[in-house]
Enzyme design. Sequence first.
Site, PDB file in Angstrom:
ATOM      1  N   ARG A 169      -7.640 -20.394  -2.071  1.00 36.04           N
ATOM      2  CA  ARG A 169      -6.565 -20.268  -1.084  1.00 36.04           C
ATOM      3  C   ARG A 169      -5.481 -21.333  -1.250  1.00 36.04           C
ATOM      4  O   ARG A 169      -5.762 -22.534  -1.153  1.00 36.04           O
ATOM      5  CB  ARG A 169      -7.156 -20.356   0.327  1.00 36.04           C
ATOM      6  N   LYS A 207       6.503  -2.081   2.088  1.00 34.34           N
ATOM      7  CA  LYS A 207       5.325  -1.468   2.723  1.00 34.34           C
ATOM      8  C   LYS A 207       4.125  -2.390   2.490  1.00 34.34           C
ATOM      9  O   LYS A 207       3.241  -2.095   1.682  1.00 34.34           O
ATOM     10  CB  LYS A 207       5.109  -0.061   2.136  1.00 34.34           C
ATOM     11  N   LEU A 216      11.277   0.982   7.038  1.00 39.23           N
ATOM     12  CA  LEU A 216      10.681   1.448   5.801  1.00 39.23           C
ATOM     13  C   LEU A 216      11.354   2.774   5.436  1.00 39.23           C
ATOM     14  O   LEU A 216      11.486   3.661   6.293  1.00 39.23           O
ATOM     15  CB  LEU A 216       9.177   1.677   5.979  1.00 39.23           C
ATOM     16  N   GLU A 258      12.675   2.277  14.077  1.00 43.86           N
ATOM     17  CA  GLU A 258      11.763   3.337  13.609  1.00 43.86           C
ATOM     18  C   GLU A 258      10.550   3.343  14.514  1.00 43.86           C
ATOM     19  O   GLU A 258      10.554   2.701  15.560  1.00 43.86           O
ATOM     20  CB  GLU A 258      11.393   3.117  12.140  1.00 43.86           C
ATOM     21  N   TYR A 303       0.841  -1.192   0.000  1.00 40.96           N
ATOM     22  CA  TYR A 303       0.000   0.000   0.000  1.00 40.96           C
ATOM     23  C   TYR A 303       0.874   1.239   0.000  1.00 40.96           C
ATOM     24  O   TYR A 303       2.084   1.165   0.254  1.00 40.96           O
ATOM     25  CB  TYR A 303      -0.950  -0.004   1.209  1.00 40.96           C
ATOM     26  N   HIS A 323      -0.921 -21.120  -0.545  1.00 39.47           N
ATOM     27  CA  HIS A 323       0.118 -20.146  -0.212  1.00 39.47           C
ATOM     28  C   HIS A 323       0.934 -19.721  -1.423  1.00 39.47           C
ATOM     29  O   HIS A 323       1.282 -18.552  -1.573  1.00 39.47           O
ATOM     30  CB  HIS A 323       1.044 -20.714   0.869  1.00 39.47           C
ATOM     31  N   ARG A 336       8.518   3.815  -4.740  1.00 42.37           N
ATOM     32  CA  ARG A 336       8.494   2.862  -3.612  1.00 42.37           C
ATOM     33  C   ARG A 336       7.436   1.782  -3.839  1.00 42.37           C
ATOM     34  O   ARG A 336       7.657   0.608  -3.530  1.00 42.37           O
ATOM     35  CB  ARG A 336       8.225   3.607  -2.305  1.00 42.37           C
TER      36      ARG A 336
HETATM   37  C1  LIG Z   1       6.878   1.462   9.505  1.00 43.05           C
HETATM   38  C2  LIG Z   1       6.792   2.806   8.872  1.00 43.05           C
HETATM   39  N1  LIG Z   1       7.884   3.585   8.839  1.00 43.05           N
HETATM   40  C3  LIG Z   1       7.855   4.806   8.284  1.00 43.05           C
HETATM   41  C4  LIG Z   1       6.693   5.306   7.716  1.00 43.05           C
HETATM   42  C5  LIG Z   1       6.705   6.693   7.125  1.00 43.05           C
HETATM   43  O1  LIG Z   1       6.665   6.619   5.724  1.00 43.05           O
HETATM   44  P1  LIG Z   1       6.196   7.880   4.863  1.00 43.05           P
HETATM   45  O2  LIG Z   1       7.046   9.021   5.280  1.00 43.05           O
HETATM   46  O3  LIG Z   1       6.440   7.477   3.465  1.00 43.05           O
HETATM   47  O4  LIG Z   1       4.763   8.097   5.189  1.00 43.05           O
HETATM   48  C6  LIG Z   1       5.538   4.521   7.701  1.00 43.05           C
HETATM   49  C7  LIG Z   1       4.314   5.010   7.069  1.00 43.05           C
HETATM   50  O5  LIG Z   1       3.326   4.321   6.977  1.00 43.05           O
HETATM   51  C8  LIG Z   1       5.591   3.233   8.286  1.00 43.05           C
HETATM   52  O6  LIG Z   1       4.511   2.443   8.301  1.00 43.05           O
END
Ligand SMILES: Cc1ncc(COP(=O)(O)O)c(C=O)c1O
Length: 289
Positions: free
Chosen positions: A104, A151, A207, A183, A33, A106, A52
């Site tokens: 379904r 993501k 991320l 993070e 997403y 995997h 991304r």
């Molecule tokens: C785990 C994680 N880190 C960082 C971010 C920040 O990403 P962005 O700046 O692209 O929104 C998000 C956003 O959903 C996230 O889920």
Amino acid sequence: MSDIVWLDGQFLPRQDARISVDDRGFIFGDGIYEVTRCVDGRLFEGPRHLVRMRAGLAGLRIDQASLPDDAALLALHHELLARNDLTSGQATVYLQITRGSAPRAHQFPAASVPPTLYLSASRITPADALRTTGARAILLPDLRWARCDLKTVNLLGAVMAKQRAVESGAQEAVLHRDGVVTEGSITNVFGVLDGVVRTHPVGTRILRGVTRDVTLELLHAMGQPVEERALLLEELPQLSELFYTSTTQDAMPIVRLDDRTIGDGTPGPVARRLGEAFARALHDAKRLR
Ligand SMILES: Cc1ncc(COP(=O)(O)O)c(C=O)c1O
């Protein structure tokens, strides 16, 4: 107020949008997403989100051949904003692509199964009030999988951490693994130590936030010393500032982490200057598409 979404090739009212119970997003969390900030009907750093998105699809080996190209996806975002009366003020567009719908099993379905493409849009109110007082956060172990660079819609690590934060009266959870801050549950985390801004380097443990990249650019432009080097847990008591970044929050100062006050308990100078820089960047034509 209209609430129109895009699902598999058509615009339709949200209440009429249906996905199959066999959709692999529903069954396996098998998809990616994006959330993109929109200002007056234009996408803030839109191309970075698309880059991304495509890297995530490639990482999950979801075939992109049947998906719209970048120009068509941008046009889809614009049209969705227009149909939802979101061409003025601030909004977000949520985009989700799953590996499609198939009985379904995997392993991947047949190559003929097309991915599911879904977009929706919502108005947002910028978090200016919280930015003025600063946010609270809690520190939690990072229990997520080993590909946090993707993501994916498989968000249980984030869901459980964010819920703990909310139950503690905090806005975010700061995660740590192997003695370093990785993070936030849904954000990237930065700290200021001895005048240098530090954040975890890119790789599979975080991320790579679009806002993280913009933050680094804005800090460089401010002449602020920055290092992409993870903060150690043992360094946390020495931080003069701590903040998190995300598409909807920009740079949000953290003034309390668990029972510890950060700095003097109010947003510090780096976070405040960043907030001002973000306010300008959000209206910078070069960043809007
Ligand atoms: C785990 C994680 N880190 C960082 C971010 C920040 O990403 P962005 O700046 O692209 O929104 C998000 C956003 O959903 C996230 O889920």
